[in-house]
Design an enzyme around this catalytic site. Structure first.
Site, PDB file in Angstrom:
ATOM      1  N   GLY A  57       0.807  -1.223   0.000  1.00 17.75           N
ATOM      2  CA  GLY A  57       0.000   0.000   0.000  1.00 17.75           C
ATOM      3  C   GLY A  57       0.840   1.273   0.000  1.00 17.75           C
ATOM      4  O   GLY A  57       1.993   1.269   0.410  1.00 17.75           O
ATOM      5  N   GLU A  58       0.240   2.335  -0.468  1.00 23.56           N
ATOM      6  CA  GLU A  58       0.849   3.678  -0.510  1.00 23.56           C
ATOM      7  C   GLU A  58       2.218   3.657  -1.196  1.00 23.56           C
ATOM      8  O   GLU A  58       3.163   4.316  -0.762  1.00 23.56           O
ATOM      9  CB  GLU A  58       0.872   4.283   0.898  1.00 23.56           C
ATOM     10  CG  GLU A  58      -0.548   4.293   1.459  1.00 23.56           C
ATOM     11  CD  GLU A  58      -0.796   5.173   2.648  1.00 23.56           C
ATOM     12  OE1 GLU A  58       0.046   6.018   2.953  1.00 23.56           O
ATOM     13  OE2 GLU A  58      -1.860   5.007   3.251  1.00 23.56           O
TER      14      GLU A  58
END
Ligand code: FAD
Length: 590
Positions: free
Chosen positions: A402-403
């Site tokens: 994620g991110e």
């Protein structure tokens, strides 16, 4: 290495940072610690006891917990006072993330709201937009989500297909498209959405829940983070007032990427807390679990695992709070109400993108390895839901994806350094020249060039130099080479961060035994990252040599970098550190 008088992002590679400029966890004020206690108590009282229900995917409960957190000010840390927040400094905000992490579903929900949903508005919104929405988001009256990813665009976020078309009346944009993996979708009142105006100008919009045409897909069935809401968000001719556009058309990528920088940093501040919780559980278990007539904590291989988690967490913590201090220096000088605020916020959030990427990769990979080892320490019990490591292992796995998936973050790190070097923003050329001029004699014990972090910086600069001269513009295609160099850059930053922290600890006269184990932790990690860097350097040089012969002086320099050091007795050091962790009942520096 020359002393650094400036603090540009990536400049740590060029010289020596001064300990006086570095924020460390030992620098927290009583007020910050009090706020952290509020977060800790809230987690212990309201969140952790409801873990079973949270894991059953009770998103109503999650929304309710978030609103309770809002009432205590736990959603308001980064929001300026002028907009209903607490306006706390960056390190204190990071400390809250650390304290909330042991329930990772709650922590991710919190981060998705207070960082990636709120930051685009806080950084790039107009005064009116901030006045309208920030007080509600800071109090928890409203919850937010960040809608960037799509079914066909994740890492390559700018290839998003969601479109915005300005109505002929000039007052409303009409959005069409599908966003995927949207955390907090089930209960978000405000969606920060990225769409291309007329299919080309990447732009951020604020879309309120209940806007006709906005609908949600079912919850995703995930490996972990089972208490978070993750859904598709669909836009079918959704009308968004022009007043809800964030910044100018075509500037959405700044809002997205600056926000993700801060998200990466905050996620890893959280990882520090999760790692400390794992260590506490590991130590507790290892002390009471007996096999072959002895607590397993007495076995060398178990001590190895405990010491590794502790040592590397100390180093991660040092790097995270060093970065927190760097960010704070930039953010604290911004007047959030001024018309120049978006430009100033943009510059501040972009500055430390290399360091945000560094802590993202180091922290998420450490969390993964440690959660895995925690299961191992718990044996068969670790493989059950009865003990915390199983959930921690599933949940933390997201952090490498994620991110910004770690592969892409590594590439961006090196790409950014090269770009900043070429534009003259950081003087990579001069630092490389100085690195190339070093000889065996410079690496004598106790010499400046011979410190682990300076060896790593020199290795990174030299390898970047030989790879750039061999491949030129084609370097990004040699991803494995770039990733090896990125790992050495990462190691340089984190190992130096621990050394700077120790220098500050010494100046503050912390207890000698605390400093002693800090030094043990730093030695353990330095030895390990230097050994990995040695392998990485060998891999890079072997590959580069296929394209361009490597100068013999450079070869000698790289050999000197890695062979002229003396290895400490890491087994002995690990045993000492594990013993101290057992005596302390977990992380010995808190
Ligand atoms: C639980 C969860 C919550 C999420 N929450 C949100 C949210 O709230 N909002 C939001 O917008 N998004 C969210 N995401 C999406 C997340 O940000 C993406 O999953 C992530 O950016 C990776 O994109 P992807 O999944 O499309 O993988 P891809 O981009 O398809 O990548 C697949 C693999 O290929 C690698 N790869 C891709 N490009 C390259 C390259 N150039 N070189 C080398 N390797 C490469 C990646 O590193 C990865 O290993 C969430 C995801 C999950 C799983």
């Amino acid at each position: 290495m020359i002393p650094l008088t400036h603090a540009e992002g990536g400049a740590f590679l060029l010289g020596d940072s001064h300990p006086d400029r570095v924020f460390t966890p030992e620098d927290f004020t009583a007020e910050s610690r009090m706020m952290a206690r509020t977060a800790e108590e809230f987690l212990a009282r309201e969140v952790l006891p409801k873990t079973a229900q949270i894991e059953q995917h009770d998103t109503d409960l999650m929304a309710c917990l978030m609103r309770q957190a809002g009432e205590l000010g736990l959603l308001a840390a980064d929001v300026p006072v002028e907009y209903g927040g607490l306006g706390l400094d960056v390190p204190t905000g990071a400390l809250l993330a650390e304290k909330l992490n042991p329930q990772q579903s709650f922590a991710l929900t919190h981060e998705a709201h207070s960082v990636i949903a709120v930051m685009p508005l806080l950084l790039f919104g107009s005064h009116e937009q901030k006045l309208k929405y920030l007080p509600k988001l800071a109090s928890g009256e409203w919850l937010g989500s960040f809608c960037l990813s799509e079914p066909d665009s994740g890492s390559d976020a700018l290839s998003a297909q969601t479109k915005a078309v300005l109505d002929p009346d000039g007052e409303t944009y009409v959005l069409n498209g599908t966003k995927m993996w949207i955390t907090n979708a089930a209960f978000a009142d405000l969606f920060t959405v990225f769409a291309k105006v007329d299919g080309s100008r990447f732009t951020a919009f604020l879309v309120e829940r209940g806007t006709p045409g906005l609908s949600l897909g079912p919850e995703e069935h995930k490996l972990g983070m089972k208490g978070t809401s993750t859904r598709r968000v669909m836009f079918d001719n959704v009308g968004v007032p022009v007043d809800n556009r964030l910044g100018a058309e075509g500037t959405g990528h700044y809002a997205a990427f600056c926000t993700l920088n801060l998200g990466r940093f905050k996620l890893e501040a959280g990882a520090v807390g999760g790692l400390k919780a794992l260590l506490r559980q590991d130590v507790e278990y290892a002390k009471q679990r007996k096999q072959f007539g002895r607590p397993i904590a007495e076995f060398g291989q178990i001590q190895h695992k405990i010491a590794e988690i502790a040592a590397r967490t100390f180093v991660l913590e040092s790097a995270v709070y060093r970065l927190a201090g760097m960010l704070d220096e930039r953010f604290s000088s911004i007047d959030p109400t001024s018309t120049d605020a978006p430009a100033a916020y943009h510059a501040a959030a972009e500055e430390y993108s290399p360091e945000c990427g560094i802590v993202k990769v180091f922290g998420s990979e450490l969390y993964s390895e440690s959660a895995d080892e925690s299961i191992q320490i718990h044996g068969g019990y670790g493989y059950t839901e009865e003990f915390p490591p199983a959930r921690a292992w599933r949940d933390q796995r997201l952090l490498r994806i994620g991110e910004g998936a770690n592969e892409v973050v590594r590439l961006n790190l090196i790409n950014t350094l090269i770009r900043r070097g070429s534009s003259g923003r950081i003087d990579l050329g001069d630092a490389t020249k100085r690195a190339l001029a070093l000889t065996d004699a410079d690496f004598a014990p106790d010499s400046e060039a011979g410190t682990p972090w300076n060896r790593l910086k020199t290795a990174a600069l030299v390898l970047l130099h030989i790879a750039s001269s061999a491949y030129g513009q084609r370097l990004p295609d040699e991803q494995e080479v770039v990733a090896c160099i990125a790992d050495i850059v990462i190691a340089a930053f984190v190992v130096e961060s621990a050394a700077l922290r120790m220098a500050r600890m010494a100046a503050r006269r912390v207890k000698p035994d605390i400093l002693e184990i800090a030094s043990i932790a730093a030695d353990i990690v330095a030895d390990q990252v230097l050994a990995s860097a040695h392998i990485g350097a060998h891999t890079v040089m072997t590959r580069v040599a296929q394209t361009k012969p490597i100068d013999s002086a450079v070869q000698r320099l790289v050999v000197a970098l890695f062979f002229s050091r003396e290895s400490p007795d890491v087994i002995g050091l690990r045993r000492q550190l594990a013993k101290r962790c057992c005596e302390a009942g977990g992380y010995p520096w808190d």
